[in-house]
Design a protein around this motif. Structure first.
Motif, PDB file in Angstrom:
ATOM      1  N   LYS A  22       1.138  -1.112  -0.385  1.00 19.37           N
ATOM      2  CA  LYS A  22      -0.227  -0.177  -0.011  1.00 19.37           C
ATOM      3  C   LYS A  22       0.655   1.290   0.015  1.00 19.37           C
ATOM      4  O   LYS A  22       0.437   1.998  -1.057  1.00 19.37           O
ATOM      5  N   ASN A  23       1.961   0.921   1.114  1.00 16.77           N
ATOM      6  CA  ASN A  23       2.708   2.474   1.536  1.00 16.77           C
ATOM      7  C   ASN A  23       3.681   2.630  -0.024  1.00 16.77           C
ATOM      8  O   ASN A  23       4.272   3.953  -0.572  1.00 16.77           O
ATOM      9  N   LEU A  26       0.438   4.291  -3.073  1.00 16.36           N
ATOM     10  CA  LEU A  26       0.121   5.398  -3.585  1.00 16.36           C
ATOM     11  C   LEU A  26       1.540   6.636  -3.193  1.00 16.36           C
ATOM     12  O   LEU A  26       0.162   7.183  -4.371  1.00 16.36           O
ATOM     13  N   ARG A  91      -4.479   9.993   5.337  1.00 11.37           N
ATOM     14  CA  ARG A  91      -2.947  11.643   5.481  1.00 11.37           C
ATOM     15  C   ARG A  91      -2.484  11.324   3.568  1.00 11.37           C
ATOM     16  O   ARG A  91      -1.616  12.694   3.571  1.00 11.37           O
ATOM     17  N   ILE A 122       1.714  18.287   8.880  1.00  8.08           N
ATOM     18  CA  ILE A 122       2.840  18.376   7.359  1.00  8.08           C
ATOM     19  C   ILE A 122       4.115  20.335   6.872  1.00  8.08           C
ATOM     20  O   ILE A 122       4.177  20.236   6.344  1.00  8.08           O
ATOM     21  N   LEU A 124       6.851  19.537   7.800  1.00  9.57           N
ATOM     22  CA  LEU A 124       8.492  19.634   6.535  1.00  9.57           C
ATOM     23  C   LEU A 124       8.288  19.460   5.500  1.00  9.57           C
ATOM     24  O   LEU A 124       8.819  19.873   4.742  1.00  9.57           O
ATOM     25  N   HIS A 125       6.808  18.918   4.832  1.00  7.64           N
ATOM     26  CA  HIS A 125       6.112  18.680   3.881  1.00  7.64           C
ATOM     27  C   HIS A 125       6.645  20.027   2.714  1.00  7.64           C
ATOM     28  O   HIS A 125       6.694  20.773   1.937  1.00  7.64           O
ATOM     29  N   PHE A 158      13.019  15.472  10.560  1.00  6.84           N
ATOM     30  CA  PHE A 158      12.889  14.256  11.123  1.00  6.84           C
ATOM     31  C   PHE A 158      12.805  12.951   9.398  1.00  6.84           C
ATOM     32  O   PHE A 158      12.134  14.072   8.734  1.00  6.84           O
ATOM     33  N   PRO A 159      12.871  12.155   9.230  1.00  6.79           N
ATOM     34  CA  PRO A 159      13.505  11.655   7.922  1.00  6.79           C
ATOM     35  C   PRO A 159      11.627  11.289   7.992  1.00  6.79           C
ATOM     36  O   PRO A 159      11.714   9.932   7.674  1.00  6.79           O
ATOM     37  N   GLY A 162       6.779  10.223   4.044  1.00  6.85           N
ATOM     38  CA  GLY A 162       5.861  11.643   3.136  1.00  6.85           C
ATOM     39  C   GLY A 162       6.472  12.529   2.908  1.00  6.85           C
ATOM     40  O   GLY A 162       6.329  13.242   1.964  1.00  6.85           O
ATOM     41  N   ASP A 301       4.633   0.514  11.957  1.00  7.53           N
ATOM     42  CA  ASP A 301       3.574   0.297  11.619  1.00  7.53           C
ATOM     43  C   ASP A 301       3.552  -1.385  12.179  1.00  7.53           C
ATOM     44  O   ASP A 301       2.602  -2.404  11.487  1.00  7.53           O
ATOM     45  N   ILE A 323       8.249   6.564  17.264  1.00  7.50           N
ATOM     46  CA  ILE A 323       7.700   7.938  15.585  1.00  7.50           C
ATOM     47  C   ILE A 323       6.500   8.356  15.899  1.00  7.50           C
ATOM     48  O   ILE A 323       6.115   9.602  15.700  1.00  7.50           O
ATOM     49  N   PHE A 324       5.649   7.871  16.506  1.00 10.89           N
ATOM     50  CA  PHE A 324       3.838   8.800  17.064  1.00 10.89           C
ATOM     51  C   PHE A 324       3.870   8.224  18.219  1.00 10.89           C
ATOM     52  O   PHE A 324       4.515   6.823  19.025  1.00 10.89           O
TER      53      PHE A 324
HETATM   54  C1  UD1 Z   1       4.182   6.680   6.070  1.00 12.59           C
HETATM   55  C2  UD1 Z   1       3.475   5.681   5.990  1.00 12.59           C
HETATM   56  C3  UD1 Z   1       2.694   4.935   7.548  1.00 12.59           C
HETATM   57  C4  UD1 Z   1       3.827   4.803   8.178  1.00 12.59           C
HETATM   58  C5  UD1 Z   1       4.492   5.908   8.716  1.00 12.59           C
HETATM   59  C6  UD1 Z   1       6.445   5.972  10.029  1.00 12.59           C
HETATM   60  C7  UD1 Z   1       2.311   6.199   4.064  1.00 12.59           C
HETATM   61  C8  UD1 Z   1       1.662   6.120   2.861  1.00 12.59           C
HETATM   62  N1  UD1 Z   1       2.559   6.113   5.240  1.00 12.59           N
HETATM   63  O1  UD1 Z   1       3.406   7.773   7.350  1.00 12.59           O
HETATM   64  O2  UD1 Z   1       1.695   3.976   7.454  1.00 12.59           O
HETATM   65  O3  UD1 Z   1       3.695   4.056   9.979  1.00 12.59           O
HETATM   66  O4  UD1 Z   1       4.932   6.700   7.457  1.00 12.59           O
HETATM   67  O5  UD1 Z   1       6.756   5.278   8.663  1.00 12.59           O
HETATM   68  O6  UD1 Z   1       3.858   6.029   3.289  1.00 12.59           O
HETATM   69  N2  UD1 Z   1       5.604  14.834  10.975  1.00 12.59           N
HETATM   70  C9  UD1 Z   1       6.335  15.968  11.363  1.00 12.59           C
HETATM   71  N3  UD1 Z   1       6.237  16.566  10.489  1.00 12.59           N
HETATM   72  C10 UD1 Z   1       5.760  16.582   8.906  1.00 12.59           C
HETATM   73  C11 UD1 Z   1       5.902  14.904   8.852  1.00 12.59           C
HETATM   74  C12 UD1 Z   1       6.205  13.585   9.457  1.00 12.59           C
HETATM   75  O7  UD1 Z   1       6.200  16.205  11.939  1.00 12.59           O
HETATM   76  O8  UD1 Z   1       5.490  17.695   8.524  1.00 12.59           O
HETATM   77  C13 UD1 Z   1       6.266  13.836  12.087  1.00 12.59           C
HETATM   78  C14 UD1 Z   1       4.922  12.517  12.136  1.00 12.59           C
HETATM   79  O9  UD1 Z   1       4.179  13.004  13.156  1.00 12.59           O
HETATM   80  C15 UD1 Z   1       5.265  11.331  13.105  1.00 12.59           C
HETATM   81  C16 UD1 Z   1       6.886  10.766  12.407  1.00 12.59           C
HETATM   82  O10 UD1 Z   1       7.243  12.218  11.828  1.00 12.59           O
HETATM   83  O11 UD1 Z   1       5.374  11.591  14.437  1.00 12.59           O
HETATM   84  C17 UD1 Z   1       6.352  10.273  10.704  1.00 12.59           C
HETATM   85  O12 UD1 Z   1       6.134  11.245   9.690  1.00 12.59           O
HETATM   86  P1  UD1 Z   1       5.853  10.215   8.251  1.00 12.59           P
HETATM   87  O13 UD1 Z   1       7.528   9.510   7.994  1.00 12.59           O
HETATM   88  O14 UD1 Z   1       5.760  11.302   7.632  1.00 12.59           O
HETATM   89  O15 UD1 Z   1       4.558   9.406   8.223  1.00 12.59           O
HETATM   90  P2  UD1 Z   1       4.085   9.671   7.486  1.00 12.59           P
HETATM   91  O16 UD1 Z   1       4.523   9.524   5.452  1.00 12.59           O
HETATM   92  O17 UD1 Z   1       1.966   9.970   7.277  1.00 12.59           O
END
Ligand code: UD1
Length: 421
Positions: A22-23, A26, A91, A122, A124-125, A158-159, A162, A301, A323-324
């Motif tokens: 899935k990841n 998408l 998301r 978001i 970092l995006h 943070f790496p 997304g 995950d 991570i979360f």
């Molecule tokens: C992706 C995966 C998800 C997985 C996660 C971590 C997809 C569709 N989803 O989610 O299944 O659990 O990676 O491996 O691929 N963060 C920030 N600012 C940002 C972006 C992220 O602070 O702009 C933080 C988040 O709150 C979180 C951490 O970074 O604490 C990891 O998030 P991220 O790696 O971005 O996860 P997703 O891409 O959402």
């Protein structure tokens, strides 16, 4: 509203094929926004997250055709999505931002939703898009980005998976070269870059912490088959280990999931790789210590499915979720089945090895829901798993059928017509 019934299972056995990740799928579907030519993605899994994303892409003006598990996208004249409601459901929908901005110079996207496992900002995006020359304006519930993109240097605090993907999806069409430092290294990032390279993008360093992108004036179409799902693989392996099973997983890429395989072997099971796939057999008995980390560390995950396995391991297992911040919601449901779990902030202590009893539990999120299905296999009697938000089918293509293929008794209950949503 999905409802699953799960019966106690002594032993799983047999072979099962994995679905596509899935990841990986998408972000690759979002890459369809980058070219006028058709992009065909093969072996697309039947997931509600894929359905939601195709609705969003259609809302962005993309023409999409689906022939069995093959999806083709044509993006002649893309535009920003009009429905914020769709974006708030998932998301990963934020990944339309980078390609739209790169292709049209404008992107307005609603702030995304998804599993309630943490704050999931978001920033970092947005920081990445700004480094590529975009201007950002916030309005309640959405953000608008505009500007002609140029190459830039970006350090991610943070790496983020997304954010790395979104920046790559924008930079491939930006003028000049881009460098992303502290980039995510997940196999799904490498897969996205492989697909983009097949479309004519110039990217190096994917899978390392520094990614370089040389922007191109245009990309072309291609046909691409994404990687198998390492989280689905890990979930099935945990189920097999919980039931002292002997299971062969076909189509697995063990090199994508070494941390999970090491942790599984620490429990005492035997793992054998061969040309046919990966076989897990033997008895899981030793407790584990798990710290979730960015790749190549143990994936967040897999924390919930591994916790289900820990319920069967004699002694105390320790889980640290880095991570979360809100990803132990399944633990509360597991305690309703008789599990002994103590949570202290981001640490969970599981005292395993004693009997669990089937009862009614509720899926709190995607991976937590799958973990409760596994816990149901270990519990005496029957477990009813309620999934009112349909979390499990967002990310697993018919997990009950995969478990049934291995001998488990797990069914999704038919919903009467009038409550189908
Ligand atoms: C992706 C995966 C998800 C997985 C996660 C971590 C997809 C569709 N989803 O989610 O299944 O659990 O990676 O491996 O691929 N963060 C920030 N600012 C940002 C972006 C992220 O602070 O702009 C933080 C988040 O709150 C979180 C951490 O970074 O604490 C990891 O998030 P991220 O790696 O971005 O996860 P997703 O891409 O959402």
């Amino acid at each position: 509203m999905a409802t699953y019934r799960i019966r106690h299972c002594e032993r799983l056995g047999g072979e099962v094929n994995l679905h596509t990740a899935k990841n990986a799928v998408l972000p690759i579907l979002c890459a369809g926004l980058l070219t006028r030519e058709p992009l065909t993605v093969e072996r697309v899994p039947m997931l509600t997250d894929v359905d939601t994303l195709t609705e969003i892409l259609t809302d962005c003006g993309v023409e999409i055709s689906r022939n069995r598990d093959e999806v083709t996208l044509w993006s002649d004249d893309p535009r920003s999505p009009s429905s914020e409601n769709l974006l708030s459901r998932m998301r990963a929908s934020v990944l339309v931002m980078g390609p739209l901005l790169a292709r049209t110079g404008y992107a307005r996207v609603g702030l995304p939703g998804g599993c309630a496992i943490g704050q999931r900002p978001i920033d970092l995006h947005i920081k990445g898009m700004q480094a590529l020359g975009a201007e950002a304006q916030y309005t309640p519930g959405s953000v608008t980005l505009q500007g002609e993109l140029h190459g830039g240097s970006i350090y991610l605090d943070f790496p983020s998976v997304g954010a790395t993907e979104n920046i790559i999806l924008a930079a491939v069409l930006a003028k000049g070269s881009t460098r992303i430092e502290n980039a995510a290294k997940e196999p799904e990032i490498v897969d996205l870059c492989a697909c983009l390279s097949d479309m004519g993008a110039r990217i190096s360093g994917s899978g390392t912490g520094t990614i370089f992108i040389e922007g191109q004036p245009a990309l072309h179409g291609c046909t691409y088959r994404p990687i198998p799902d390492r989280i689905e693989a890990g979930t099935i392996l945990c189920a097999a280990a919980m039931t002292e099973g002997s299971v062969l997983l076909r189509g697995i890429r063990p090199e994508h999931m070494r941390a999970v395989l090491y942790k599984l072997s620490e429990t005492g099971v035997t793992l054998r790789e061969s040309g046919a796939g990966l076989r897990l057999s033997g008895r899981a008995s030793q407790p584990v210590q798990v710290r979730t980390l960015a790749y190549p560390g143990f994936p967040t995950d897999m924390q919930a499915p591994m916790m289900a396995l820990a319920l069967r391991l004699r002694g105390t297992s320790v889980f640290l979720e880095t991570i979360f911040e809100n990803r132990f919601m399944h633990a509360r449901e597991m305690t309703r089945m008789g599990a002994l779990i103590r949570i202290e902030d981001r640490i969970a202590l599981i005292t395993g090895g004693h009997a669990l009893a089937g009862t009614t539990v509720t899926s709190p999120d995607l991976r937590g829901g799958a973990a409760l299905m596994l816990a149901g296999l270990a519990a005496e009697g029957e477990t009813t798993l309620l999934d009112p938000a349909g979390h499990i089918s967002r990310g697993y293509e018919n997990l009950p059928a995969m478990l049934r293929e291995l001998g488990a008794e797990v069914w999704e209950e038919e919903q009467p017509e009038n409550v189908r949503g």
